[in-house]
Enzyme design. Sequence first.
Site, PDB file in Angstrom:
ATOM      1  CG  ASP A 190      -2.498   4.977  -2.913  1.00 60.68           C
ATOM      2  OD1 ASP A 190      -2.234   3.704  -3.289  1.00 60.68           O
ATOM      3  OD2 ASP A 190      -3.143   5.440  -2.347  1.00 60.68           O
ATOM      4  CG  HIS A 227      -2.103  -0.811   1.204  1.00 57.34           C
ATOM      5  ND1 HIS A 227      -2.878  -0.653  -0.286  1.00 57.34           N
ATOM      6  CD2 HIS A 227      -2.142  -2.002   1.655  1.00 57.34           C
ATOM      7  CE1 HIS A 227      -4.087  -1.474  -0.113  1.00 57.34           C
ATOM      8  NE2 HIS A 227      -3.461  -2.584   1.235  1.00 57.34           N
TER       9      HIS A 227
END
Length: 349
Positions: free
Chosen positions: A160, A130
């Site tokens: 991200d 992540h």
Amino acid sequence: MAGALEGLTVIEFAGIGPGPFACMMLADHGARVIRIERPGVAGKVGDGGNRDILNRNRKRLVLDMKDPRSLARIRDLVRDADALVEGFRPGVMERLGLGPEVLLKDNPRLVYGRMTGWGQDGPMAARAGHDINYIALSGALHTYGPAGEKPVFPVNAVGDFGGGGMMMAFGIMAAVFSAQRTGKGQVVDCAMVDGAAILSAMTWSFYGNGQWRDRRGVNLLDGGTHFYDTYETADGKWISVGSIEPQFYALLLEKTGFADDPAFEVQMNPALWPGLKARLAALFLTRTRAEWCAVFDGTDACVVPVLSLSEAPGHPHNAARGTFVEEDGMVMPAPAPRFSETPAAKPRL
């Protein structure tokens, strides 16, 4: 308005986070983005949800990629597309028969965007991860946080969205530009660990030139100084101070009453920063955020309030520029950047 990317067609394979963000950027500015979603996921925020801002401005198709008929339809769509964006682990698209070797034969001008955390190769390519993991491995996370305390990750903005989605949007457009000149498409291998690293380019410059200590919270831009940090105010709110340049620093001292204090005369001595920061912190606690905003209003001291999500859309500057818009009862950031001749239309969920 059609937008700057009118005429661009992108096939998006539904995912969460960076891939949808990249395609949102393209769709916001006029690209025709066809989002292919799996059966049974519609309504889930982040993976096809109708109220997911990242999925705005799309045409959606629900296709079962285990069905040969759906795979054939996807190949037909890609033949007429300029670009494709997928965010699966390496090898998944190949196993579906939709890898770049196949689709670039169908459409030699295709830009094939691959969004992953670790990249298409390397010893960690197949592993899960992540944002927090990607920015950790890039070295970026080490630089975020107060001195002597644990690293503080900036939500998931750096991995991200900055290092992932924004980098993918840039990569797609760069490769499309190349394909328009050469007639030849290519694969864009967009890894969030790479993107997080390049977002830290200036920090690496400071570090390489001996101007950055390899510790958190002791440097120019990481909260180490008294003139570039956030401070709590009397009402429990916060204000941001970014008075780096000498002329802005002088205004900070003037407005805080420290202009004639010899302790503040030497701005760039790291040994003095902790003590000066403590004095500023104590001063900012004597007034409310609104009172301090009034003190600095109209100046170039680079001092502005830290606004909450509920406050930011109503700030006079944001309101005047239309930085936020409302659609279907949801407040969201407006498309950015802005184009003088081909402005983006209002977003649609």
